[in-house]
Write an enzyme that holds these catalytic residues in place. Structure first.
Site, short mmCIF file in Angstrom:
data_model
loop_
_atom_site.label_atom_id
_atom_site.label_comp_id
_atom_site.label_asym_id
_atom_site.label_seq_id
_atom_site.Cartn_x
_atom_site.Cartn_y
_atom_site.Cartn_z
N PHE A 3 14.28 4.89 9.71
CA PHE A 3 13.07 4.42 9.41
C PHE A 3 12.05 5.70 9.32
O PHE A 3 11.75 6.45 10.15
CB PHE A 3 12.44 3.61 10.48
CG PHE A 3 11.04 2.77 10.23
CD1 PHE A 3 11.16 1.76 9.44
CD2 PHE A 3 10.05 3.28 10.51
CE1 PHE A 3 9.94 1.06 8.95
CE2 PHE A 3 8.73 2.76 10.25
CZ PHE A 3 8.91 1.64 9.41
N VAL A 4 11.34 5.98 8.09
CA VAL A 4 10.56 6.91 7.65
C VAL A 4 9.13 6.53 7.69
O VAL A 4 8.84 5.66 7.17
CB VAL A 4 11.17 7.79 6.34
CG1 VAL A 4 12.45 8.36 6.45
CG2 VAL A 4 11.10 6.77 5.24
N LYS A 36 0.69 -1.17 -0.13
CA LYS A 36 -0.06 -0.09 0.10
C LYS A 36 0.87 1.39 -0.27
O LYS A 36 0.41 2.37 -0.39
CB LYS A 36 -0.91 0.18 1.20
CG LYS A 36 -1.76 -1.16 1.53
CD LYS A 36 -2.37 -0.93 2.74
CE LYS A 36 -2.72 -2.34 3.37
NZ LYS A 36 -3.22 -2.18 4.80
N GLY A 37 2.00 0.97 0.25
CA GLY A 37 3.08 2.32 0.61
C GLY A 37 3.05 3.20 -0.59
O GLY A 37 3.31 4.44 -0.45
N ASP A 82 15.10 -0.63 0.07
CA ASP A 82 16.06 -0.41 1.35
C ASP A 82 16.83 -1.41 0.83
O ASP A 82 17.96 -1.46 0.30
CB ASP A 82 15.02 -0.87 2.36
CG ASP A 82 15.73 -0.84 3.76
OD1 ASP A 82 16.81 -0.49 3.67
OD2 ASP A 82 15.39 -1.36 4.69
N ASP A 88 4.24 3.60 6.09
CA ASP A 88 3.46 3.57 7.30
C ASP A 88 4.50 2.89 8.65
O ASP A 88 5.68 2.59 8.24
CB ASP A 88 2.33 2.37 7.32
CG ASP A 88 2.89 1.03 7.25
OD1 ASP A 88 4.00 0.62 6.53
OD2 ASP A 88 2.48 0.27 7.95
N ARG A 100 0.33 6.71 7.32
CA ARG A 100 0.31 7.10 5.78
C ARG A 100 -0.22 8.25 5.35
O ARG A 100 0.17 8.79 4.22
CB ARG A 100 -0.49 5.93 5.18
CG ARG A 100 0.13 4.57 5.39
CD ARG A 100 -0.67 3.31 4.18
NE ARG A 100 -0.59 2.09 4.83
CZ ARG A 100 0.80 1.35 4.57
NH1 ARG A 100 1.37 1.89 3.90
NH2 ARG A 100 0.56 -0.03 4.99
N GLU A 136 7.79 2.54 -7.27
CA GLU A 136 7.89 2.01 -5.72
C GLU A 136 7.96 3.26 -4.83
O GLU A 136 8.70 4.32 -5.15
CB GLU A 136 9.06 1.27 -5.68
CG GLU A 136 9.02 -0.20 -5.67
CD GLU A 136 8.51 -0.63 -4.44
OE1 GLU A 136 7.78 -0.11 -3.60
OE2 GLU A 136 8.85 -2.12 -4.21
N ASP A 137 7.55 2.89 -3.60
CA ASP A 137 7.65 4.13 -2.61
C ASP A 137 9.08 4.12 -2.04
O ASP A 137 9.66 5.17 -1.97
CB ASP A 137 6.90 3.81 -1.40
CG ASP A 137 6.72 2.49 -0.81
OD1 ASP A 137 7.68 1.50 -1.42
OD2 ASP A 137 6.33 1.99 0.09
N LYS A 168 17.29 4.26 -0.15
CA LYS A 168 17.89 4.14 1.00
C LYS A 168 19.14 3.20 0.75
O LYS A 168 18.85 1.67 0.89
CB LYS A 168 17.18 3.66 2.13
CG LYS A 168 16.99 4.24 3.60
CD LYS A 168 16.05 4.17 4.33
CE LYS A 168 15.68 2.67 4.78
NZ LYS A 168 14.65 2.75 5.75
P1 5GP Z 1 13.38 -4.15 1.02
O1 5GP Z 1 12.98 -5.44 0.32
O2 5GP Z 1 13.98 -3.18 -0.21
O3 5GP Z 1 14.30 -4.17 2.02
O4 5GP Z 1 12.11 -3.41 1.39
C1 5GP Z 1 11.38 -2.50 1.01
C2 5GP Z 1 10.08 -2.42 1.78
O5 5GP Z 1 10.26 -2.26 3.10
C3 5GP Z 1 9.37 -1.06 1.27
O6 5GP Z 1 8.54 -1.34 -0.04
C4 5GP Z 1 8.63 -0.75 2.70
O7 5GP Z 1 7.39 -1.36 2.50
C5 5GP Z 1 9.58 -1.39 3.79
N1 5GP Z 1 10.49 -0.14 4.18
C6 5GP Z 1 12.04 -0.13 4.12
N2 5GP Z 1 12.35 0.81 4.67
C7 5GP Z 1 11.23 1.52 5.16
C8 5GP Z 1 11.07 2.59 5.91
O8 5GP Z 1 12.21 3.57 6.20
N3 5GP Z 1 9.86 3.11 6.30
C9 5GP Z 1 8.62 2.45 5.96
N4 5GP Z 1 7.80 2.78 6.44
N5 5GP Z 1 8.92 1.15 5.20
C10 5GP Z 1 9.98 0.73 4.94
#
Ligand code: 5GP
Length: 192
Positions: free
Chosen positions: A159-160, A50-51, A110, A166, A172, A106-107, A138
């Protein structure tokens, strides 16, 4: 604070990292670039619930070439906030992307493990091309190499929340991207 009605989500924010104005300006810029680069290519924006919904809603309105939109929802296997790279598809694409120019909206990226899985999944559906457009990058904890063609902002390893992102399904609706007060996290801030 007395009743429920007097509590504001803004009270829990410690710091604003990206203001509403900064976000609007950058998203408009990305929209202009995408409009120029995808002119005549009838792209399909594929976004992940949903992000990404707030980013998607603003971005698509900044693009002025014909396009379509599709939504997926995925969840990571395993407990906690550590991304495992094992992804379960909860909602699949509604339409075929075969031969289409796909822009993945994508939001935040990470570790990159979720998107890495998703990109492989989409590749198997034979699109003409796949391009990644993310709002927040990030890079500090990146585990999977991802080619990001369009990036809104590079942010530090914090962590944002807000602008669609969320913590525990809350925040959100913040119109900016910020960091929460430590007291909001019961057992310390989540990793990620
Ligand atoms: P990845 O597989 O790249 O580690 O994870 C991506 C997902 O982790 C993002 O789509 C999001 O849902 C969550 N995520 C990663 N960092 C953050 C953050 O700083 N804040 C939030 N709210 N979600 C995050």
């Amino acid at each position: 604070m007395t009743g429920l009605g007097t509590r504001s989500v803004h009270d829990d924010v410690e710091e604003i990292l990206l203001s509403h104005e900064q976000l609007q300006a950058r998203v408009a810029e990305l929209g202009r670039q995408l409009s120029a680069d995808f002119d005549g290519r009838d792209p399909v924006l594929v976004s992940v619930l949903k992000g990404s919904i707030v980013f998607l809603a603003d971005l698509m309105r900044s693009i002025d070439v014909p396009l379509s939109v599709d939504l997926m929802e995925v969840s990571s296997y395993g407990a906690g906030t550590e991304s495992s790279g094992q992804v379960r598809i909860i909602k699949d694409l509604s339409s075929s992307i075969e031969g289409r120019h796909v822009i993945v909206v994508e939001d935040i990226i990470d570790t990159g493990l979720t998107l890495n899985y998703l990109l492989r999944y989409l590749h198997d559906k034979s699109p003409a091309s796949i391009t990644v457009c993310c709002l927040l990058d990030k890079p500090a904890r990146r585990l999977a190499e991802i080619e990001i063609a369009y990036r809104g902002f590079t942010i530090p390893d914090r962590f944002v929340v807000g602008y669609g992102l969320d913590f525990d399904e809350r925040f959100r609706n913040l119109p900016y991207v910020g960091v929460l007060r430590p007291a909001v996290y019961a057992g310390g801030p989540p990793e990620g």
